[in-house]
Motif scaffolding. Structure first.
Motif, PDB file in Angstrom:
ATOM      1  N   ILE A  31       0.843  -1.204   0.000  1.00 16.92           N
ATOM      2  CA  ILE A  31       0.000   0.000   0.000  1.00 16.92           C
ATOM      3  C   ILE A  31       0.876   1.251   0.000  1.00 16.92           C
ATOM      4  N   ASP A  32       1.903   1.268   0.851  1.00 17.11           N
ATOM      5  CA  ASP A  32       2.781   2.442   0.963  1.00 17.11           C
ATOM      6  C   ASP A  32       3.581   2.676  -0.317  1.00 17.11           C
ATOM      7  N   ASP A  33       4.091   1.589  -0.901  1.00 14.13           N
ATOM      8  CA  ASP A  33       4.980   1.727  -2.065  1.00 14.13           C
ATOM      9  C   ASP A  33       4.220   1.950  -3.367  1.00 14.13           C
ATOM     10  N   VAL A  34       3.199   1.136  -3.601  1.00 13.02           N
ATOM     11  CA  VAL A  34       2.588   1.102  -4.934  1.00 13.02           C
ATOM     12  C   VAL A  34       1.229   1.794  -4.968  1.00 13.02           C
ATOM     13  N   VAL A  35       0.332   1.382  -4.071  1.00 11.51           N
ATOM     14  CA  VAL A  35      -1.037   1.914  -4.108  1.00 11.51           C
ATOM     15  C   VAL A  35      -1.047   3.425  -3.894  1.00 11.51           C
ATOM     16  N   SER A  36      -0.289   3.884  -2.888  1.00 14.51           N
ATOM     17  CA  SER A  36      -0.309   5.327  -2.603  1.00 14.51           C
ATOM     18  C   SER A  36       0.262   6.122  -3.785  1.00 14.51           C
ATOM     19  N   ALA A  37       1.233   5.541  -4.495  1.00 17.43           N
ATOM     20  CA  ALA A  37       1.819   6.241  -5.647  1.00 17.43           C
ATOM     21  C   ALA A  37       0.785   6.426  -6.760  1.00 17.43           C
ATOM     22  N   VAL A  38      -0.015   5.394  -6.992  1.00 21.17           N
ATOM     23  CA  VAL A  38      -1.047   5.472  -8.035  1.00 21.17           C
ATOM     24  C   VAL A  38      -2.122   6.490  -7.641  1.00 21.17           C
ATOM     25  N   LEU A  39      -2.510   6.490  -6.357  1.00 21.02           N
ATOM     26  CA  LEU A  39      -3.540   7.425  -5.896  1.00 21.02           C
ATOM     27  C   LEU A  39      -3.033   8.866  -5.944  1.00 21.02           C
ATOM     28  N   ARG A  40      -1.753   9.063  -5.639  1.00 16.13           N
ATOM     29  CA  ARG A  40      -1.171  10.401  -5.734  1.00 16.13           C
ATOM     30  C   ARG A  40      -1.178  10.872  -7.188  1.00 16.13           C
ATOM     31  N   ALA A  41      -0.881   9.931  -8.097  1.00 16.69           N
ATOM     32  CA  ALA A  41      -0.830  10.295  -9.512  1.00 16.69           C
ATOM     33  C   ALA A  41      -2.205  10.691 -10.022  1.00 16.69           C
ATOM     34  N   SER A  42      -3.257   9.966  -9.592  1.00 18.13           N
ATOM     35  CA  SER A  42      -4.564  10.264 -10.173  1.00 18.13           C
ATOM     36  C   SER A  42      -5.369  11.279  -9.363  1.00 18.13           C
ATOM     37  N   TYR A  43      -5.236  11.264  -8.052  1.00 22.92           N
ATOM     38  CA  TYR A  43      -6.074  12.145  -7.224  1.00 22.92           C
ATOM     39  C   TYR A  43      -5.281  13.145  -6.381  1.00 22.92           C
ATOM     40  N   GLY A  44      -3.958  12.982  -6.331  1.00 15.30           N
ATOM     41  CA  GLY A  44      -3.173  13.833  -5.435  1.00 15.30           C
ATOM     42  C   GLY A  44      -3.488  13.562  -3.976  1.00 15.30           C
ATOM     43  N   GLN A  45      -4.053  12.360  -3.681  1.00 14.02           N
ATOM     44  CA  GLN A  45      -4.456  12.031  -2.315  1.00 14.02           C
ATOM     45  C   GLN A  45      -3.839  10.700  -1.903  1.00 14.02           C
TER      46      GLN A  45
ATOM     47  N   GLN B  99      -8.850  22.884  -9.750  1.00 17.38           N
ATOM     48  CA  GLN B  99      -9.561  22.289  -8.618  1.00 17.38           C
ATOM     49  C   GLN B  99      -9.892  20.917  -9.186  1.00 17.38           C
ATOM     50  N   ALA B 100      -8.961  19.976  -9.047  1.00 14.49           N
ATOM     51  CA  ALA B 100      -9.022  18.794  -9.901  1.00 14.49           C
ATOM     52  C   ALA B 100     -10.067  17.778  -9.462  1.00 14.49           C
ATOM     53  N   HIS B 101     -10.058  17.435  -8.173  1.00 15.04           N
ATOM     54  CA  HIS B 101     -10.955  16.385  -7.690  1.00 15.04           C
ATOM     55  C   HIS B 101     -11.493  16.781  -6.333  1.00 15.04           C
ATOM     56  N   PRO B 102     -12.637  16.199  -5.941  1.00 13.87           N
ATOM     57  CA  PRO B 102     -13.110  16.437  -4.571  1.00 13.87           C
ATOM     58  C   PRO B 102     -12.039  16.004  -3.566  1.00 13.87           C
ATOM     59  N   LEU B 103     -11.969  16.713  -2.468  1.00 11.47           N
ATOM     60  CA  LEU B 103     -11.097  16.299  -1.373  1.00 11.47           C
ATOM     61  C   LEU B 103     -11.940  15.325  -0.566  1.00 11.47           C
TER      62      LEU B 103
END
Length: 501
Positions: free
Chosen positions: A212-226, A430-434
């Motif tokens: 989750i820390d290495d891969v999943v969070s990187a993908v979520l940061r790329a698409s949602y910045g979250q 204002q890309a995506h809902p927070l």
């Protein structure tokens, strides 16, 4: 002379009927044509105009209000006489509505120029893609064991259920709220996934914290910045985009929006909508839409109004007020996640990533984990028009890089990522809902024929999700207009659709 007199009589008759017509028009705002206002000309607004016309037919007249440029979050920036995507850059192969629009408009898929990806963890790359698919799988397996398979199964299960929406929509079913729509697709599982985090849900199905820390969070940061603390449903939709083939539109993704508006013969009005006021005539709701542009303030009356722009408190542009509604419409909770896209024309500082010799730097796309990083992604991007002879720039050459970051980049940060650069151009979205900033899921139906298309962004946010919302709102308006209540908020649709087939 006789024919001249006939002509004269005809002319007088025509003129008088024309006069009486214009008088009656100014007195009566209600015409047999169906007057519809759409606020926002992004993908949601242009798609809903198209779907409304598809369902109501030629009698629907559509005014689309846009204060900025057509395309909304689909936009381009020009660098050195070439145009590059500054908004939504690519779509998943399962984006069925988008695929349909492209076919319908005779647009083409842009030729993909492949490049390798890697995930940067601050000190070194935690995961590097190779040109060999099997080697990539082996590396994932070696580093993370069965986690990535479990992730894939989890994402596929969500997507398989979500794809039911296309079948429901093909049968004319619509939903008045986001919760109803989600419930019909995945029952309480989907609704719960909007209330629990990605991390929680993945840990439950046996994905490790490290993955989750290495891969999943990187993908979520790329698409949602979250981060992986965002809700599981939106996260699953974004993780689906990380696998599977991606595509974009030759000439720029925003061509889909302008194309749909042209096809619909919508009347695009460049103005800011300031208020929607409810009036009623003979039992039917009539909405007065007030707007302002360079010329001044004006307003018009409509039978149907679709808000296709985010309504939330910190969106200064949505100082849109609703008047005359009982109970009042004031559900403007929640904030948005700002994202800055910087297009930098320059030389990458590959030694920051541990490659002192830029010639040896093999990656075109860099994602980042949640370490205190000032940027989310860094991509060596191609222009929206790619000639047959086009090749991606080598790492030691000056190239156009797209940097996504939560805040505008300081000079020192640019100097960290680039040895030197010719130009920097930015787009702030204002890309995506927070996610997590609003307690409940919003509704599509704000009143009889007043709809909020962007409500669905609060479950998941992507171009295709907006197209799904557009189709839902068009069907909702149509079913409500003709009082076809059996097609709204039906329970157990899987069963119904199976028996209808």
């Amino acid at each position: 002379g006789g024919s001249f007199q006939v002509c004269l009589c005809l002319l007088i008759a025509l003129l008088t009927t024309h006069l009486s017509l214009s008088c009656s028009v100014s007195l009566l705002p209600y015409l047999p044509g169906l007057l519809t206002a759409v606020v926002g000309a992004g993908i949601g607004g242009s798609a809903v105009a198209h779907f409304l016309q598809q369902h109501f037919g030629p009698r629907v007249q559509i005014d689309v209000y846009e204060k900025g440029t057509v395309g909304g979050r689909l936009a381009t920036i020009s660098v050195n006489k070439q145009h590059y995507e500054s908004g939504a850059a690519s779509f998943h192969s399962l984006s069925l509505h988008m695929q349909d629009f492209v076919k319908l408009l005779g647009l083409r898929h842009r030729r993909e120029v492949v490049g390798r990806s890697a995930i940067f963890g601050g000190e070194h790359f935690v995961l590097e893609e190779t040109d060999w698919y099997l080697l990539n799988l082996f590396r994932l397996w070696w580093h993370y064991g069965i986690s990535f398979l479990r992730l894939q199964m989890w994402v596929e299960e969500v997507m398989e259920k979500f794809m039911r929406i296309y079948k429901y929509q093909a049968h004319g079913y619509a939903f008045s709220g986001v919760e109803e729509l989600l419930y019909s697709l995945g029952e309480s599982t989907f609704v719960n996934m909007t209330q629990h985090s990605v991390a929680e849900s993945l840990l439950q199905v046996g994905v490790t914290q490290r993955f989750i820390d290495d891969v999943v969070s990187a993908v979520l940061r790329a698409s949602y910045g979250q981060s992986a603390a965002m809700p599981a449903f939106a996260g699953a939709m974004s993780l689906a985009g990380a696998q599977g083939s991606l595509w974009s539109v030759e000439g720029g993704n925003k061509l889909v929006c302008s194309g749909l508006l042209k096809l619909t013969k919508a009347n695009v009005i460049h103005a800011t909508v300031t208020s929607v006021t409810l009036h009623s005539t003979e039992g039917k709701a009539l909405y007065q839409v007030a707007y302002e542009n360079e010329v001044g303030n004006s307003s018009d009356f409509y039978d149907i109004v679709v808000i296709a722009t985010p309504l939330h408190l910190d969106n200064s542009s949505s100082n849109l007020t609703f008047a005359g509604f009982h109970p009042p419409i004031d559900d403007l909770q929640g904030s948005f996640q700002p994202t800055v896209v910087s297009l930098v024309h320059g030389y990458l500082n590959s030694s920051y990533f541990g490659f002192p010799d830029p010639k040896l730097f093999p990656f075109a796309n860099i994602l980042t984990t949640d370490f205190p990083s000032f940027f989310c992604t860094l991509d060596n991007i191609c222009p929206v028009n790619i000639s047959a002879s086009f090749r991606r720039k080598q790492p030691q050459e000056a190239a156009v890089w797209r940097v996504q970051s939560p805040k505008p980049l300081f000079r020192t940060q640019l100097k960290t990522l680039f040895r030197s650069y010719y130009s920097v151009q930015t787009a702030e979205w204002q890309a995506h809902p927070l996610y997590g900033s609003r307690p409940t899921l919003p509704r599509f139906a704000l009143h009889d024929q007043l709809f909020y298309l962007n409500a669905l962004e609060w479950a998941a946010s992507s171009v295709e999700v907006m197209a799904v919302a557009a189709k839902n709102v068009a069907l909702l308006a149509y079913n409500r207009w003709y009082q076809d209540l059996d097609k709204i908020d039906q329970k157990d649709l899987m069963h119904k659709v199976k028996t209808e087939l």
